[in-house]
Design a protein around this motif. Structure first.
Motif, PDB file in Angstrom:
ATOM      1  N   LYS A  78       0.817  -1.224   0.000  1.00 44.97           N
ATOM      2  CA  LYS A  78       0.000   0.000   0.000  1.00 44.97           C
ATOM      3  C   LYS A  78       0.845   1.265   0.000  1.00 44.97           C
ATOM      4  O   LYS A  78       0.320   2.357  -0.260  1.00 44.97           O
ATOM      5  N   ASP A  79       2.124   1.138   0.295  1.00 45.05           N
ATOM      6  CA  ASP A  79       2.962   2.324   0.459  1.00 45.05           C
ATOM      7  C   ASP A  79       3.733   2.635  -0.815  1.00 45.05           C
ATOM      8  O   ASP A  79       4.678   1.917  -1.168  1.00 45.05           O
ATOM      9  N   PRO A  80       3.381   3.724  -1.507  1.00 44.12           N
ATOM     10  CA  PRO A  80       4.152   4.098  -2.704  1.00 44.12           C
ATOM     11  C   PRO A  80       5.548   4.592  -2.370  1.00 44.12           C
ATOM     12  O   PRO A  80       6.399   4.695  -3.266  1.00 44.12           O
ATOM     13  N   SER A  81       5.824   4.882  -1.102  1.00 49.33           N
ATOM     14  CA  SER A  81       7.128   5.408  -0.697  1.00 49.33           C
ATOM     15  C   SER A  81       8.088   4.325  -0.237  1.00 49.33           C
ATOM     16  O   SER A  81       9.181   4.632   0.248  1.00 49.33           O
ATOM     17  N   THR A  82       7.695   3.059  -0.369  1.00 50.45           N
ATOM     18  CA  THR A  82       8.593   1.940  -0.095  1.00 50.45           C
ATOM     19  C   THR A  82       9.021   1.324  -1.414  1.00 50.45           C
ATOM     20  O   THR A  82       8.169   0.868  -2.183  1.00 50.45           O
ATOM     21  N   ALA A  83      10.320   1.321  -1.683  1.00 46.35           N
ATOM     22  CA  ALA A  83      10.830   0.768  -2.940  1.00 46.35           C
ATOM     23  C   ALA A  83      10.850  -0.758  -2.870  1.00 46.35           C
ATOM     24  O   ALA A  83      11.335  -1.344  -1.902  1.00 46.35           O
ATOM     25  N   LYS A  84      10.330  -1.383  -3.905  1.00 49.81           N
ATOM     26  CA  LYS A  84      10.304  -2.840  -3.978  1.00 49.81           C
ATOM     27  C   LYS A  84      11.660  -3.374  -4.410  1.00 49.81           C
ATOM     28  O   LYS A  84      12.438  -2.694  -5.067  1.00 49.81           O
ATOM     29  N   MET A  85      11.920  -4.614  -4.036  1.00 50.75           N
ATOM     30  CA  MET A  85      13.155  -5.263  -4.465  1.00 50.75           C
ATOM     31  C   MET A  85      13.231  -5.270  -5.989  1.00 50.75           C
ATOM     32  O   MET A  85      12.282  -5.664  -6.671  1.00 50.75           O
ATOM     33  N   GLY A  86      14.339  -4.813  -6.529  1.00 49.01           N
ATOM     34  CA  GLY A  86      14.532  -4.801  -7.965  1.00 49.01           C
ATOM     35  C   GLY A  86      13.988  -3.578  -8.672  1.00 49.01           C
ATOM     36  O   GLY A  86      14.229  -3.395  -9.869  1.00 49.01           O
ATOM     37  N   GLU A  87      13.266  -2.728  -7.963  1.00 52.85           N
ATOM     38  CA  GLU A  87      12.688  -1.531  -8.570  1.00 52.85           C
ATOM     39  C   GLU A  87      13.769  -0.467  -8.721  1.00 52.85           C
ATOM     40  O   GLU A  87      14.508  -0.182  -7.788  1.00 52.85           O
ATOM     41  N   SER A  88      13.859   0.134  -9.899  1.00 51.41           N
ATOM     42  CA  SER A  88      14.854   1.179 -10.120  1.00 51.41           C
ATOM     43  C   SER A  88      14.355   2.498  -9.552  1.00 51.41           C
ATOM     44  O   SER A  88      13.148   2.715  -9.377  1.00 51.41           O
ATOM     45  N   LEU A  89      15.297   3.394  -9.308  1.00 51.94           N
ATOM     46  CA  LEU A  89      14.947   4.727  -8.821  1.00 51.94           C
ATOM     47  C   LEU A  89      14.039   5.442  -9.812  1.00 51.94           C
ATOM     48  O   LEU A  89      13.112   6.151  -9.409  1.00 51.94           O
ATOM     49  N   TYR A  90      14.273   5.230 -11.102  1.00 48.81           N
ATOM     50  CA  TYR A  90      13.534   5.954 -12.124  1.00 48.81           C
ATOM     51  C   TYR A  90      12.090   5.466 -12.247  1.00 48.81           C
ATOM     52  O   TYR A  90      11.228   6.199 -12.713  1.00 48.81           O
ATOM     53  N   HIS A  91      11.838   4.250 -11.830  1.00 48.77           N
ATOM     54  CA  HIS A  91      10.453   3.770 -11.749  1.00 48.77           C
ATOM     55  C   HIS A  91       9.812   4.211 -10.447  1.00 48.77           C
ATOM     56  O   HIS A  91       8.621   4.526 -10.388  1.00 48.77           O
ATOM     57  N   PHE A  92      10.630   4.255  -9.395  1.00 48.81           N
ATOM     58  CA  PHE A  92      10.113   4.592  -8.071  1.00 48.81           C
ATOM     59  C   PHE A  92       9.674   6.046  -7.972  1.00 48.81           C
ATOM     60  O   PHE A  92       8.630   6.347  -7.378  1.00 48.81           O
ATOM     61  N   LEU A  93      10.467   6.981  -8.525  1.00 50.45           N
ATOM     62  CA  LEU A  93      10.207   8.401  -8.323  1.00 50.45           C
ATOM     63  C   LEU A  93       8.793   8.822  -8.742  1.00 50.45           C
ATOM     64  O   LEU A  93       8.064   9.414  -7.932  1.00 50.45           O
ATOM     65  N   PRO A  94       8.345   8.542  -9.983  1.00 51.00           N
ATOM     66  CA  PRO A  94       6.974   8.966 -10.332  1.00 51.00           C
ATOM     67  C   PRO A  94       5.912   8.255  -9.501  1.00 51.00           C
ATOM     68  O   PRO A  94       4.879   8.844  -9.177  1.00 51.00           O
ATOM     69  N   ARG A  95       6.185   6.994  -9.134  1.00 53.97           N
ATOM     70  CA  ARG A  95       5.203   6.251  -8.323  1.00 53.97           C
ATOM     71  C   ARG A  95       5.084   6.842  -6.931  1.00 53.97           C
ATOM     72  O   ARG A  95       3.970   7.001  -6.396  1.00 53.97           O
ATOM     73  N   SER A  96       6.213   7.191  -6.337  1.00 49.82           N
ATOM     74  CA  SER A  96       6.193   7.734  -4.981  1.00 49.82           C
ATOM     75  C   SER A  96       5.607   9.144  -4.947  1.00 49.82           C
ATOM     76  O   SER A  96       4.795   9.470  -4.069  1.00 49.82           O
ATOM     77  N   ILE A  97       6.014   9.985  -5.908  1.00 54.85           N
ATOM     78  CA  ILE A  97       5.545  11.369  -5.919  1.00 54.85           C
ATOM     79  C   ILE A  97       4.035  11.432  -6.126  1.00 54.85           C
ATOM     80  O   ILE A  97       3.308  12.098  -5.380  1.00 54.85           O
ATOM     81  N   SER A  98       3.545  10.736  -7.142  1.00 52.51           N
ATOM     82  CA  SER A  98       2.098  10.759  -7.413  1.00 52.51           C
ATOM     83  C   SER A  98       1.327   9.968  -6.371  1.00 52.51           C
ATOM     84  O   SER A  98       0.249  10.376  -5.933  1.00 52.51           O
ATOM     85  N   GLY A  99       1.891   8.840  -5.945  1.00 55.49           N
ATOM     86  CA  GLY A  99       1.187   7.989  -4.980  1.00 55.49           C
ATOM     87  C   GLY A  99       1.031   8.649  -3.625  1.00 55.49           C
ATOM     88  O   GLY A  99      -0.022   8.526  -2.983  1.00 55.49           O
TER      89      GLY A  99
END
Length: 355
Positions: free
Chosen positions: A161-182
């Motif tokens: 449920k947490d967009p601010s927790t990076a999943k194993m194998g997730e790149s920073l470039y995939h994480f940033l838009p997900r975390s910011i919008s999420g």
């Protein structure tokens, strides 16, 4: 004297000014300081693993110098950002100098401004310190973040449920838009639901999300009217840099660490092994002990000078500045962090008592 060690953070905005005054390639002095000199000096000093005793904690808590050093960052952040808009408008900077200056201001806003805003956001709602966190976050157009961090992230971290927790194998470039919008969507949904429970329309001035959005719109209009297009675009881009650095620290802080589902079907409580920690002594002074991440989640209201090091928590191989550089190169990041994250999970299973 130890309290004054945390005043090292003021070297970051000072480096912005020195770099600007020196001109040419010196305009990049701030990124060189933060991502070059500080990580190197971290290697030269012993790890910061000392914890205050109960008696020391009482003295530290009542020491006003710690708070003065901390509070001083708030007006300085506001002054620096506004001064930067005037520089972008009135100084005859080359394209390279304008890029370097905006980058340096964005780094300063992240290191000095957002590190302070993070702690202030945990103070009692309605207090002066809580208001100061909103002011600092507004200087990077991210005033909603403090609410989401406290209400959403602290409860959801380590879960899907947490967009601010990076999943194993997730790149920073995939994480940033997900975390910011999420993060924005999560706190908007939370506050919208509260308004509906009180039978109010979502768009009303009692909704804190509405007030922070309107406040930031007014701020943007004010910057545009006062400083024109150059000041406006400088302000927006330094904010983007600061926000990306903040979210990169989020990426680093919980990468690959997940909370398990307990026997009752709920997620296990947040524990020390759900956050990465960094023990670099110099980084700790520059970032008000932000590297003592696990203790912060165990005691969200604890002041920075009282945070504890936990040797059995997952440990980063370097401080945050070095890890930010590593995160920019996903293959290097994964080769460094994936095994560490997996080993952390295995060690937890081995340490868990049998049912």
């Amino acid at each position: 004297m130890k309290a004054l060690e945390y005043a090292l953070i003021y070297l970051v905005p000072v480096s912005v000014i020195i770099g600007l005054m020196s001109g040419n390639l010196f305009i990049f002095l701030t990124p060189l300081l933060v991502f070059g000199l500080v990580p190197l000096l971290d290697l030269a000093f012993a790890k910061d693993i000392d914890n205050p005793t109960a008696d020391q904690a009482q003295a530290l808590s009542g020491n006003l110098i710690y708070r003065l050093v901390f509070w001083g960052c708030v007006p300085l952040q506001v002054v620096m950002v506004v001064w930067g808009a005037s520089v972008a408008t009135e100084w005859s900077l080359s394209v390279e100098e304008l890029i370097g200056f905006t980058l340096s201001m964005g780094i300063s806003s992240a290191v000095m401004g957002l590190t302070v805003a993070h702690e202030l956001a945990h103070r009692e709602k309605g207090s002066l310190e809580y208001l100061l966190s909103k002011i600092v976050l507004a200087t990077v157009l991210y005033a909603h973040w403090g609410m989401d961090h406290v209400i959403g992230h602290h409860q959801d971290l380590g879960t899907p449920k947490d967009p601010s927790t990076a999943k194993m194998g997730e790149s920073l470039y995939h994480f940033l838009p997900r975390s910011i919008s999420g993060g924005f969507n999560r706190i908007w949904s939370i506050e919208a639901a509260r308004q509906e429970q009180k039978r109010r329309p979502v768009w009303n001035l009692n909704n804190p999300m509405v007030t922070v959005l309107l406040g930031q719109v007014v701020l943007l209009i004010g910057i545009a009217l006062a400083f024109g297009a150059p000041g406006f675009f400088y302000f927006v881009f330094q904010a983007m840099i600061a926000v990306c650095l903040l979210e990169t620290v989020n990426y680093i802080g919980h990468y690959g660490l997940a909370r398990e589902i307990a026997s009752d079907g709920r997620y296990e409580d947040v524990a020390f092994h759900h956050s990465w920690n960094a023990g670099g002594r110099l980084t700790s002074r520059f970032l008000f002990n932000l590297g003592r991440h696990s203790d912060h989640y165990a005691h969200p209201g604890r002041h920075y000078q009282l945070l504890h090091h936990h040797a059995h928590s997952p440990q980063l191989p370097a401080g945050y500045p070095a890890m930010v550089l590593l995160a920019l190169v996903p293959p290097l990041w994964r080769s460094t962090m994936d095994n560490r994250a997996s080993n952390s999970s295995i060690q937890r299973l081995l340490a868990r008592p049998e049912d």
